[in-house]
Design an enzyme around this catalytic site. Structure first.
Site, mmCIF file in Angstrom:
data_model
loop_
_atom_site.group_PDB
_atom_site.id
_atom_site.type_symbol
_atom_site.label_atom_id
_atom_site.label_comp_id
_atom_site.label_asym_id
_atom_site.label_seq_id
_atom_site.Cartn_x
_atom_site.Cartn_y
_atom_site.Cartn_z
ATOM 1 N N ASP A 280 -0.050 -4.215 6.704
ATOM 2 C CA ASP A 280 -0.506 -3.880 7.264
ATOM 3 C C ASP A 280 -2.059 -4.082 7.005
ATOM 4 O O ASP A 280 -2.550 -3.994 8.228
ATOM 5 C CB ASP A 280 -0.415 -2.215 7.454
ATOM 6 C CG ASP A 280 0.322 -1.671 7.999
ATOM 7 O OD1 ASP A 280 1.753 -2.385 7.913
ATOM 8 O OD2 ASP A 280 0.913 -0.835 7.673
ATOM 9 N N HIS B 192 0.867 -1.260 0.116
ATOM 10 C CA HIS B 192 -0.129 0.201 -0.056
ATOM 11 C C HIS B 192 1.384 1.446 0.528
ATOM 12 O O HIS B 192 1.870 0.989 0.003
ATOM 13 C CB HIS B 192 -0.989 -0.131 0.626
ATOM 14 C CG HIS B 192 0.089 -0.009 2.189
ATOM 15 N ND1 HIS B 192 0.304 -0.624 2.930
ATOM 16 C CD2 HIS B 192 -0.747 1.022 3.821
ATOM 17 C CE1 HIS B 192 0.524 -0.622 4.165
ATOM 18 N NE2 HIS B 192 0.396 0.333 4.563
ATOM 19 N N HIS C 48 -7.378 -1.508 5.401
ATOM 20 C CA HIS C 48 -6.176 -0.522 5.761
ATOM 21 C C HIS C 48 -6.435 0.889 5.650
ATOM 22 O O HIS C 48 -6.329 1.650 5.515
ATOM 23 C CB HIS C 48 -5.199 -0.869 5.772
ATOM 24 C CG HIS C 48 -3.641 -0.491 6.989
ATOM 25 N ND1 HIS C 48 -3.622 0.107 8.226
ATOM 26 C CD2 HIS C 48 -2.533 0.117 6.577
ATOM 27 C CE1 HIS C 48 -3.131 0.948 7.892
ATOM 28 N NE2 HIS C 48 -1.962 0.690 6.957
ATOM 29 N N HIS D 290 5.251 -4.673 10.617
ATOM 30 C CA HIS D 290 5.518 -3.681 12.070
ATOM 31 C C HIS D 290 5.857 -4.975 13.302
ATOM 32 O O HIS D 290 5.356 -6.106 13.178
ATOM 33 C CB HIS D 290 4.251 -3.077 12.143
ATOM 34 C CG HIS D 290 4.469 -1.926 11.145
ATOM 35 N ND1 HIS D 290 5.166 -1.048 11.781
ATOM 36 C CD2 HIS D 290 3.562 -1.466 10.238
ATOM 37 C CE1 HIS D 290 5.252 -0.014 10.827
ATOM 38 N NE2 HIS D 290 3.905 -0.447 9.932
ATOM 39 N N ASP E 59 5.628 5.166 5.496
ATOM 40 C CA ASP E 59 6.559 4.124 5.783
ATOM 41 C C ASP E 59 6.519 2.345 4.913
ATOM 42 O O ASP E 59 7.065 1.915 5.632
ATOM 43 C CB ASP E 59 6.537 3.506 7.001
ATOM 44 C CG ASP E 59 5.208 3.512 7.274
ATOM 45 O OD1 ASP E 59 3.893 2.962 6.540
ATOM 46 O OD2 ASP E 59 4.397 2.629 8.806
ATOM 47 N N HIS E 60 5.842 2.668 4.000
ATOM 48 C CA HIS E 60 6.080 1.573 3.422
ATOM 49 C C HIS E 60 6.681 1.683 1.888
ATOM 50 O O HIS E 60 8.109 0.182 1.005
ATOM 51 C CB HIS E 60 5.047 1.126 2.870
ATOM 52 C CG HIS E 60 4.188 -0.231 4.140
ATOM 53 N ND1 HIS E 60 4.111 -1.342 4.669
ATOM 54 C CD2 HIS E 60 3.981 1.206 5.416
ATOM 55 C CE1 HIS E 60 3.399 -1.235 6.022
ATOM 56 N NE2 HIS E 60 4.023 -0.269 5.690
ATOM 57 N N HIS F 50 1.775 4.045 1.937
ATOM 58 C CA HIS F 50 1.763 5.185 3.492
ATOM 59 C C HIS F 50 3.353 4.936 3.273
ATOM 60 O O HIS F 50 4.005 3.956 2.641
ATOM 61 C CB HIS F 50 1.860 4.201 4.592
ATOM 62 C CG HIS F 50 -0.161 4.712 4.741
ATOM 63 N ND1 HIS F 50 -0.578 3.071 5.812
ATOM 64 C CD2 HIS F 50 -1.081 5.278 4.355
ATOM 65 C CE1 HIS F 50 -2.230 3.599 5.975
ATOM 66 N NE2 HIS F 50 -2.368 5.018 4.521
#
Length: 260
Positions: free
Chosen positions: A140, A54, A113, A178, A58-59, A56
């Site tokens: 996530d 996805h 998510h 995570h 932090d990905h 985001h």
């Protein structure tokens, strides 16, 4: 193909999929580039593929720098993430298959998510070197004893997404993005305090984390026994949520975790 787990940022994991025969690699959810580049150099591997779950940051934050280093990269992501993942070239709707090394990824569309989230499942390899485990890169959606927050989807969508993944064999390793397992288990214990498998897992996880040992990959079979977000149809979880309706059970459970 084998998988390497690369810690990144505060609590992220990046996953490097290595094809030893060709000295090539793919990366799942490159939160940042430098740890990936360092490991590729150590392995003397060329990066060919980015599998994004996805959009985001932090990905996907490492994608631009990885593309600078490897301009021929193929960048995969969900179709509904068009314009949100840097340099995305392949737009996945779910149901596709993608070969890599000696394995083939099955793509699952798993919104909740985010509206565009996808997951990648590699069935076990054939041949004498196979250990019998499949590998799921869940982003996530599923965490150790938990699930992702609902930023762009509904509880019903997330339940349906998790249910798709719950149908995979128990002998599936889950490579979630995570390291949230310990906190999620402590919450799960408040929902099912009499779940002995959960109590044992919590003790083992506390010990592992006290020694800075990772909890990922997860076992799908263990998640089915101890993760309340995979147990919305369990009588004990339904009793704790005061409803036997699956969507209401999941909705109340996610709401309690958001406030926990």
């Amino acid at each position: 193909m084998y998988v390497e787990r690369i810690p990144a940022l505060l609590d992220n994991y990046i996953f490097l999929l290595v094809d030893r025969a060709r000295q090539e690699a793919a990366v799942v959810d490159p939160a940042e580039a430098q740890p990936v580049l360092d490991r590729l150099a150590a392995l003397n591997c060329r990066l060919t593929t980015i599998f994004n779950t996805h959009h985001h940051r932090d990905h996907v934050g490492g994608t631009p720098a990885l593309l600078q280093a490897f301009p021929e990269l193929v960048v995969y992501g969900g179709a509904r993430d068009r314009g949100r993942i840097p340099a995305q070239q392949v737009f996945l709707a779910g149901g596709e298959t993608i070969p890599f090394a000696d394995r083939t990824a099955q793509v699952f569309f798993v919104p909740g998510h985010t509206r565009a989230h996808v997951a990648y499942y590699f069935a076990p390899a054939n041949g004498p070197d196979s250990d019998g485990w499949g590998d799921l890169f869940s982003g996530d959606v599923i965490f150790g004893a938990g699930c992702g927050r609902l930023f762009e989807g509904t509880p019903a969508e997330m339940l349906q997404s998790i249910d798709q993944l719950r149908q995979l064999p128990d002998s599936t390793r889950i490579w979630c993005a995570h390291e949230y397992t310990l906190g999620n288990l402590e919450f799960a214990q408040t929902i099912e305090p009499q779940n002995h498998a959960l109590q044992q897992r919590l003790q083992e996880t506390r010990l592992a984390r006290s020694h800075q040992q990772p909890t990922v990959p997860l076992s799908l079979g263990q998640e089915k026994q101890t993760n309340p977000f995979l147990r919305w149809d369990s009588p004990t979880v339904q009793a704790a949520m005061a409803t036997d309706d699956p969507v209401r059970t999941f909705t109340r459970l996610r709401g309690k975790k958001d406030l926990w």
